[in-house]
Design a protein around this motif. Sequence first.
Motif, PDB file in Angstrom:
ATOM      1  N   ILE A 158       0.842  -1.203   0.000  1.00  0.00           N
ATOM      2  CA  ILE A 158       0.000   0.000   0.000  1.00  0.00           C
ATOM      3  C   ILE A 158       0.870   1.244   0.000  1.00  0.00           C
ATOM      4  CG2 ILE A 158      -1.667   1.302   1.368  1.00  0.00           C
ATOM      5  CD1 ILE A 158      -2.832  -1.363   2.297  1.00  0.00           C
ATOM      6  N   VAL A 159       1.939   1.232   0.810  1.00  0.00           N
ATOM      7  CA  VAL A 159       2.840   2.384   0.865  1.00  0.00           C
ATOM      8  C   VAL A 159       3.500   2.609  -0.495  1.00  0.00           C
ATOM      9  CG1 VAL A 159       4.976   3.229   1.884  1.00  0.00           C
ATOM     10  CG2 VAL A 159       3.235   2.202   3.338  1.00  0.00           C
ATOM     11  N   ASP A 187       8.733  12.786   7.610  1.00  0.00           N
ATOM     12  CA  ASP A 187       7.762  12.979   8.696  1.00  0.00           C
ATOM     13  C   ASP A 187       6.837  11.772   8.824  1.00  0.00           C
ATOM     14  OD1 ASP A 187       8.845  15.428   9.217  1.00  0.00           O
ATOM     15  OD2 ASP A 187       7.364  16.558   8.064  1.00  0.00           O
ATOM     16  N   ASP A 188       6.387  11.242   7.684  1.00  0.00           N
ATOM     17  CA  ASP A 188       5.522  10.050   7.721  1.00  0.00           C
ATOM     18  C   ASP A 188       6.250   8.862   8.345  1.00  0.00           C
ATOM     19  OD1 ASP A 188       3.533  11.494   6.525  1.00  0.00           O
ATOM     20  OD2 ASP A 188       4.013  10.829   4.501  1.00  0.00           O
ATOM     21  N   ALA A 189       7.511   8.674   7.956  1.00  0.00           N
ATOM     22  CA  ALA A 189       8.270   7.540   8.503  1.00  0.00           C
ATOM     23  C   ALA A 189       8.493   7.693  10.002  1.00  0.00           C
ATOM     24  CB  ALA A 189       9.613   7.430   7.784  1.00  0.00           C
ATOM     25  N   GLU A 190       8.784   8.910  10.439  1.00  0.00           N
ATOM     26  CA  GLU A 190       8.976   9.128  11.877  1.00  0.00           C
ATOM     27  C   GLU A 190       7.688   8.905  12.647  1.00  0.00           C
ATOM     28  OE1 GLU A 190      10.748  12.615  14.846  1.00  0.00           O
ATOM     29  OE2 GLU A 190      10.657  12.923  12.690  1.00  0.00           O
ATOM     30  N   GLY A 198       4.950   2.573  16.307  1.00  0.00           N
ATOM     31  CA  GLY A 198       5.317   1.161  16.341  1.00  0.00           C
ATOM     32  C   GLY A 198       5.043   0.427  15.053  1.00  0.00           C
ATOM     33  N   MET A 199       4.694   1.137  13.986  1.00  0.00           N
ATOM     34  CA  MET A 199       4.448   0.522  12.683  1.00  0.00           C
ATOM     35  C   MET A 199       5.779   0.448  11.915  1.00  0.00           C
ATOM     36  SD  MET A 199       1.191  -0.044  12.760  1.00  0.00           S
ATOM     37  CE  MET A 199       1.288  -0.301  14.525  1.00  0.00           C
ATOM     38  N   ILE A 200       6.617  -0.514  12.283  1.00  0.00           N
ATOM     39  CA  ILE A 200       7.973  -0.583  11.753  1.00  0.00           C
ATOM     40  C   ILE A 200       7.966  -0.984  10.283  1.00  0.00           C
ATOM     41  CG2 ILE A 200      10.248  -1.592  12.105  1.00  0.00           C
ATOM     42  CD1 ILE A 200       9.187   0.200  14.374  1.00  0.00           C
ATOM     43  N   ALA A 201       7.128  -1.929   9.894  1.00  0.00           N
ATOM     44  CA  ALA A 201       7.091  -2.359   8.493  1.00  0.00           C
ATOM     45  C   ALA A 201       6.651  -1.216   7.582  1.00  0.00           C
ATOM     46  CB  ALA A 201       6.149  -3.549   8.343  1.00  0.00           C
ATOM     47  N   THR A 202       5.679  -0.440   8.008  1.00  0.00           N
ATOM     48  CA  THR A 202       5.234   0.701   7.202  1.00  0.00           C
ATOM     49  C   THR A 202       6.332   1.747   7.095  1.00  0.00           C
ATOM     50  OG1 THR A 202       2.978   0.282   7.976  1.00  0.00           O
ATOM     51  CG2 THR A 202       3.412   2.405   6.946  1.00  0.00           C
ATOM     52  N   ALA A 203       7.002   2.042   8.210  1.00  0.00           N
ATOM     53  CA  ALA A 203       8.108   3.003   8.174  1.00  0.00           C
ATOM     54  C   ALA A 203       9.243   2.501   7.287  1.00  0.00           C
ATOM     55  CB  ALA A 203       8.616   3.254   9.595  1.00  0.00           C
ATOM     56  N   ARG A 204       9.537   1.205   7.366  1.00  0.00           N
ATOM     57  CA  ARG A 204      10.598   0.634   6.531  1.00  0.00           C
ATOM     58  C   ARG A 204      10.233   0.768   5.038  1.00  0.00           C
ATOM     59  NH1 ARG A 204      10.738  -4.097   8.844  1.00  0.00           N
ATOM     60  NH2 ARG A 204      12.460  -3.655  10.270  1.00  0.00           N
ATOM     61  N   GLN A 213      22.347  11.003   1.789  1.00  0.00           N
ATOM     62  CA  GLN A 213      22.991  10.321   2.910  1.00  0.00           C
ATOM     63  C   GLN A 213      22.129  10.340   4.164  1.00  0.00           C
ATOM     64  OE1 GLN A 213      26.871  11.875   3.763  1.00  0.00           O
ATOM     65  NE2 GLN A 213      27.052  10.839   5.721  1.00  0.00           N
ATOM     66  N   SER A 214      21.367  11.428   4.377  1.00  0.00           N
ATOM     67  CA  SER A 214      20.535  11.543   5.584  1.00  0.00           C
ATOM     68  C   SER A 214      19.449  10.464   5.610  1.00  0.00           C
ATOM     69  CB  SER A 214      19.900  12.930   5.644  1.00  0.00           C
ATOM     70  OG  SER A 214      19.110  13.166   4.487  1.00  0.00           O
ATOM     71  N   ILE A 215      18.881  10.138   4.441  1.00  0.00           N
ATOM     72  CA  ILE A 215      17.840   9.103   4.407  1.00  0.00           C
ATOM     73  C   ILE A 215      18.437   7.743   4.722  1.00  0.00           C
ATOM     74  CG2 ILE A 215      16.053   8.033   2.999  1.00  0.00           C
ATOM     75  CD1 ILE A 215      15.849  10.567   1.391  1.00  0.00           C
ATOM     76  N   TRP A 216      19.623   7.466   4.178  1.00  0.00           N
ATOM     77  CA  TRP A 216      20.284   6.188   4.476  1.00  0.00           C
ATOM     78  C   TRP A 216      20.568   6.063   5.972  1.00  0.00           C
ATOM     79  CZ3 TRP A 216      20.314   2.273   1.310  1.00  0.00           C
ATOM     80  CH2 TRP A 216      20.286   2.468  -0.062  1.00  0.00           C
ATOM     81  N   ARG A 217      20.990   7.156   6.594  1.00  0.00           N
ATOM     82  CA  ARG A 217      21.304   7.099   8.025  1.00  0.00           C
ATOM     83  C   ARG A 217      20.053   6.855   8.866  1.00  0.00           C
ATOM     84  NH1 ARG A 217      25.378  11.491  10.308  1.00  0.00           N
ATOM     85  NH2 ARG A 217      25.097  10.040  12.032  1.00  0.00           N
ATOM     86  N   LYS A 218      18.943   7.522   8.488  1.00  0.00           N
ATOM     87  CA  LYS A 218      17.700   7.299   9.240  1.00  0.00           C
ATOM     88  C   LYS A 218      17.190   5.878   9.055  1.00  0.00           C
ATOM     89  CE  LYS A 218      16.137  12.099   9.286  1.00  0.00           C
ATOM     90  NZ  LYS A 218      15.093  13.061   8.874  1.00  0.00           N
ATOM     91  N   ALA A 219      17.312   5.369   7.836  1.00  0.00           N
ATOM     92  CA  ALA A 219      16.893   3.980   7.603  1.00  0.00           C
ATOM     93  C   ALA A 219      17.778   3.009   8.376  1.00  0.00           C
ATOM     94  CB  ALA A 219      16.939   3.674   6.114  1.00  0.00           C
TER      95      ALA A 219
END
Length: 906
Positions: free
Chosen positions: A491-492, A511-514, A520-526, A540-546
């Motif tokens: 869906i994402v 913001d959505d991922a955070e 606690g929706m880890i799969a959706t954030a991933r 690089q910032s997105i890779w670090r947050k992931a």
Amino acid sequence: MADIFGLRGERYAFLRLAPPPSYVAGAGRGAQGFTTRSDIGPAREQVQEDEGPKEEEYNPDQFQDPENETGLFAGTVYEADDEEADRIYEAVDAKIDERRRARREQREREEAEQLLKDRPTIQSQFADLKRGLADMSEDDWYNLPEVSNMIGNRVKKPRLEGRSYVVPDSVIVGNRDKGALESALAEEQMKDGFQTPADALTDFAEIGQAREKMLSIKLEQAGTDSALGSTNIDPKGYLTGLDSQLLKTSSEIGDIKRARALLQSLTKTNPKHAPGWVAAAWLENVAGKQVAARKIIAEGCEQCPKNEDVWLCASELNTNENAKIILANAVQELPQSVRIWMRAVELEHDVKAKKRVLRKALEYIPASVKLWKETVKLEENPDDARILLARAVEVIPHSQELWLALARLETPERARAVLNKARKAIPTSHEIWIAAGRLQEQEGNVAQVDAIIATGVASLKKNQAELSREQWLAEAERAEQQGSTVTAQAIVKATIHLDVDEEDRQAVWMDDAETMTNKGMIATARAIYAYALNVFPQKQSIWRKAADLEKHHGDRETLLALLNRAVESVPQAEVLWLMAAKESWLSGDVDGARQILSRAFEANPDSEGIWLAAVKLEAENGQIEAAKQLMQRAREVSGTERIWVKSAVFERTHSENAAALQMVKDGLKVYPASAKLHMMQAQLLQAQTPPNLAAAREALAAGVRKCPTSVPLWIMASRLEEQAGVRIKARALLEKARNVNPKSDELWLESVKVEERDGSGAAKPMLARALQTLPASGLLHSYSVWQEPRPTRKTRSVDALKKTNNAPAVIVTVARLFWGERKVEKARDWFGRAVAADGDYGDAWAWWWKFEKQHGTDEHRQLLLEKCIAADPHHGHVWPAIAKDPKNVGKNIKAILDLTADALEA
């Protein structure tokens, strides 16, 4: 003239003459005229004359103010040009008002501020005190004095002690005879004795029988329902119900009477108004008159037979058997009412009877989804439920609930066919597409889930039933909560790009991922991070947050896989290489870490971080010679100041002081302004046997000349002079350092401690100067609290918290104060606040560790150690000196905590 006034014939002849028009007697003297009955004559009917001019009526608008021209042209015709003129005038007025608005608003604000300044409100006068209440501790609240009335203390009260009053004899006699029993006999009893006449005997059995008979007659009369011909009162439970009745107050009784009168008037004036009958019946029920309530609602059923609320109220106010009869009459009047049929089902206690009622209801209302759902719920056999649902979707093909319920009961093959039929019947339902994706996920066809969801989004858009991005994210969250993580990610992938501007995509997606991570929706954030990385592979910032997400919520394998992808996409990202090497090392794959670092060297040959990581990797695994060679190679290739400092530290740790001193001298030739190299040179000179203090002094003197802004250098030089006994020179050095670095609280604190160790009495004035120069320093305020006497420390700490905006050092001081008062839980809470305010402040962790070693349990200490390891502190007043001591190289966090806790001064 005399004739005119009647002076010849009669005196005052003018009295017979008619007065002039509008003459008022005595007006010249200020009198006001009035009219009497004699002036107007007897009452008579006035006849309106048809001829002659009519007298004009008084018009209150004839003397209208010229400034107020309302209604002047009320009698004229309002034409188009008048409308245009009004519109032009209104536009001109609006333009002029717009011009003057800023000045007018400015003037109003100034007048309001001046008024508030001249006459301040009570709230503004006590605003600072109210703000201070927010920082009060619980002890401060507990120590507030109780409110008492002090007026009586100023009024002289008469002294009543020692006074006595005479008690009347009537009071004494009355109290004496209060509990007495009458023992005197009447005259008849004195004569006849205690013999009872035969005709005075009482038959209690007959009295009881008569009472029961009368009660049964009243119950039969009250229990007959004239409307329905059934009994509304249970005679056996009547007396029991009397015990449960609650006594009402006089005000409640009055309210009930007024409401009863109003409702009676309503039902009489409008007998077809069903809510009035319902309200009247419930009022009587609340008043405890159930018989009257049943009679009223029965009359309401007669008056409003087509209203389902009346029938439902009647069923609720009657017994179970009577309610069934009432509902049987109700379905004859309202066979299409789902609520009445559901009420009839509730009254049945047997499952078979419930099924019978529901099937009868479906004959009348076959299109009711609720009835079908209730019918299916009662079926224990899945096959029977499947048959019912198959029939239900034939009757109601547009109910997605029934289609989904049928799909859940079918086998996977049949469920797929059912969902295809449902999709054709309801092309605007997104839930059917999500259910199809979940079905494929359950069967293990993960690859087909993305295609199904993508096709569903396109189909919904085609049928103009598309959802917003927020709604799709909510559906993804719901799917993950139900365990369908692959469907949530699909869906994402299919909808995360909707309704987002191109320039705002990264910020919105992060913001959505955070938000999903916090929920606690880890799969959706991933999935959000994965989509963002596909769009922005070079960020690089997105890779670090992931990577942080995988580090905290994933396993090491997924983290390593992500980091490998990251370094391939962004090979210049030094941090990602180091994270990948560290995780590989922590997993026990040293060779893998070496390979990652070798690849990092190829991509970043001049990166000091990668060189130092390679040296640390070899040194930690006992490969000292390899580490030396790498360090030498790093000095040749990169040769930054940090590499020279780390080389000196490495030599001091793994070689003799002479080699380390030579390394420092070589580094100073390259970087003469390196404060750390100057300090290390002084430390190595002092560590010689015997200590070479003169050379160390010269090294520090050269250091402060080259690095005048280095506070640790000045403090080290001062302490060297103080150790040598030259305290005057130590003061001079600190004063010179303060002139160069006036905003350094560490220099001021060191000056205070020098005066305190000297015992000259200048410590307090120096501390006052320091606080005056740096009023927001947490380090200075924390030290000043301990210089106060014990009774005033708590007050001083509250003031310090306000002035430093809750600095971590001051919070630790407050925790230590509670620790000293044996308030263990409060102390633990304040230590937690300190590390939460600044997790990098190592001294707070050390103080907390020292506290838990004395008052905590093994669980408390273990939890604290895990938090400290996760925080990995590096700064503080005592922590860095312990952590960077050559003797403590290679020690873990627990060892550093123990050493720092022992070094802290209580």
